[in-house]
Scaffold this active site. Structure first.
Site, short mmCIF file in Angstrom:
data_model
loop_
_atom_site.label_atom_id
_atom_site.label_comp_id
_atom_site.label_asym_id
_atom_site.label_seq_id
_atom_site.Cartn_x
_atom_site.Cartn_y
_atom_site.Cartn_z
N ALA A 1 -47.75 19.64 -61.66
CA ALA A 1 -47.61 20.92 -62.36
C ALA A 1 -48.43 21.98 -61.62
CB ALA A 1 -48.11 20.80 -63.79
N ASP A 2 -47.83 23.16 -61.44
CA ASP A 2 -48.62 24.27 -60.88
C ASP A 2 -49.07 25.18 -62.02
OD1 ASP A 2 -46.46 25.91 -61.61
OD2 ASP A 2 -45.61 25.93 -59.59
N SER A 3 -49.72 26.28 -61.68
CA SER A 3 -50.29 27.11 -62.75
C SER A 3 -49.22 27.73 -63.65
CB SER A 3 -51.20 28.20 -62.17
OG SER A 3 -50.50 28.94 -61.21
#
Length: 82
Positions: free
Chosen positions: A38-40
């Site tokens: 997951a990225d931001s």
């Protein structure tokens, strides 16, 4: 018909994560960032969907503590028990 509350939390959390992260399956000990990549932006989307689904606010400080799928489930169960 009564459902074990933790189970319904678990399935809802997994559904949200699967949808946002486009995964087929997710296990409880997977880490959101390291394992599920997951990225931001994903993280923000996940928090918003969790807040909407469970009708609660997740402060930023709290969301940073949620490292694994199980952490999210435990957190929501705690919040709902309050």
């Amino acid at each position: 018909e009564t459902v074990n509350n933790d189970e319904s939390i678990e399935s809802k959390v997994k559904n949200i994560l699967c949808n946002v992260l486009k995964k087929e399956e997710i296990s409880l000990e997977q880490r959101i960032v390291e394992d599920l990549k997951a990225d931001s932006l994903d993280a923000i989307s996940i928090v918003l969907k969790l807040e909407k689904e469970f009708e609660l606010k997740i402060p930023r400080d709290d969301s940073k503590e949620l490292k694994e799928v199980q952490d999210i489930i435990n957190y929501i169960a705690r919040k709902q028990a309050q």
